[in-house]
Enzyme design. Structure first.
Site, PDB file in Angstrom:
ATOM      1  N   THR A 158      46.711 109.079  -1.306  1.00  0.00           N
ATOM      2  CA  THR A 158      47.154 109.940  -0.578  1.00  0.00           C
ATOM      3  C   THR A 158      46.775 111.524  -0.910  1.00  0.00           C
ATOM      4  OG1 THR A 158      48.701 108.464   0.781  1.00  0.00           O
ATOM      5  CG2 THR A 158      48.851 110.911   1.418  1.00  0.00           C
ATOM      6  N   LYS A 207      47.757 109.567   7.606  1.00  0.00           N
ATOM      7  CA  LYS A 207      48.494 109.193   6.580  1.00  0.00           C
ATOM      8  C   LYS A 207      49.700 110.452   6.363  1.00  0.00           C
ATOM      9  CE  LYS A 207      50.941 107.199   3.502  1.00  0.00           C
ATOM     10  NZ  LYS A 207      50.359 106.651   1.979  1.00  0.00           N
TER      11      LYS A 207
END
Length: 283
Positions: free
Chosen positions: A95, A170
């Site tokens: 991420t 995300k």
């Protein structure tokens, strides 16, 4: 398809094992050789460096902690781009900032390599059970090329749009999760004020309309965010800062969700500083 996997942590290790068990010839590399010991019972090959791993791969999956780690293993002197064949693909499961993915894609293009961003959500148990949520961004044909590998550990695998859109999805997911941690912890903290046991309230609400994954995590942590703080706190701090940076750049209002997320970060001792959330992306 020959697959290389870098980043064998709590989530990456079960992802890599699912790929291996699905029958894909797999090569592994880790900064800490001891990490590879868990794969001694598999047919996975071990590489001495990211460049050696890339030379044995068609698709390289990267699941390290942050932007700097991703850039190091992909573009460093002994990085993936030095060894990956033309037509190869790098899938970023970490991420990170979507601009980092776009910057990597520009570097990769010179080598005839494609990049997709495919961050995941669900944790180690979901990875081991093949039910991670995979949020993919990139050219549709490239995502389709990777799909059979992603489906070894992910269900569903969702193509969100162009490169970087997986990261945005995300980050929005993690923003909402962090906000939900705050509202869950604060709600449970009210229970004793009314003579109700926190654990009993959590058990009830988890079967009601107020149920959430965040509430389940708070319940498992004893009703507060203290146990989550050490491990999850720094990662959520990073992700909320990235999303705040994106929202600020886009002039997008965040309503109450960012304020609630900041409340959770404060409870975990991870207060977010005001002002720019991250340095300007390097050109």
């Amino acid at each position: 398809m020959r697959v290389g996997f870098i980043g064998l942590g709590n989530q990456g290790a079960p992802m890599a094992r699912r790929i291996i068990e699905a029958g894909h010839p797999t090569t592994l590399w880790a900064r800490r050789p001891a990490t590879l010991a868990a794969f001694a019972d598999t047919g996975a090959q071990r590489a001495a460096s990211p460049v050696e791993l890339a030379a044995a791969s068609d698709l390289v999956c990267v699941c390290v902690v942050d932007d700097a780690d991703v850039e190091q293993v992909v573009t460093g002197e002994q990085g993936v781009l030095t060894g990956l064949r033309r037509g190869g693909v790098v899938a970023v499961h970490s991420t990170i900032h979507p601009d980092t993915c776009r910057r990597l894609a520009e570097r990769a293009k010179v080598h005839g390599v494609s990049v997709v961003d495919a961050p995941v959500s669900g944790g180690g148990r979901a990875a081991a059970e093949g039910r991670l949520l995979v949020m993919a961004g990139g050219e549709s044909g490239t995502v389709a090329y990777c799909r059979k590998v992603f489906e070894t550990f992910g269900d569903p695998v969702v193509h969100m749009g162009p490169l970087g859109s997986g990261q945005i999805a995300k980050l929005l997911n993690n923003l909402l999760f962090t906000a939900n941690l705050a509202t869950s912890a604060d709600t449970l903290a009210l229970a004793p004020r009314f003579g109700i046991d926190r654990a009993a309230l959590a058990e009830v609400v988890l079967h009601g309309s107020g149920a959430s994954f965040a509430l389940d995590r708070v319940k498992a942590g004893g009703g507060s965010l203290d146990r989550l703080a050490e491990r999850a706190g720094p990662l959520l701090h990073k992700d909320v800062r990235l999303l705040a940076d994106l929202a600020d750049t886009a002039g997008a209002p965040t309503g109450t969700v960012l304020a609630a997320a900041d409340g959770a970060l404060a409870q975990m001792g991870q207060e977010r500083l005001t002002g720019p959330a991250s340095p300007a992306p390097r050109k």
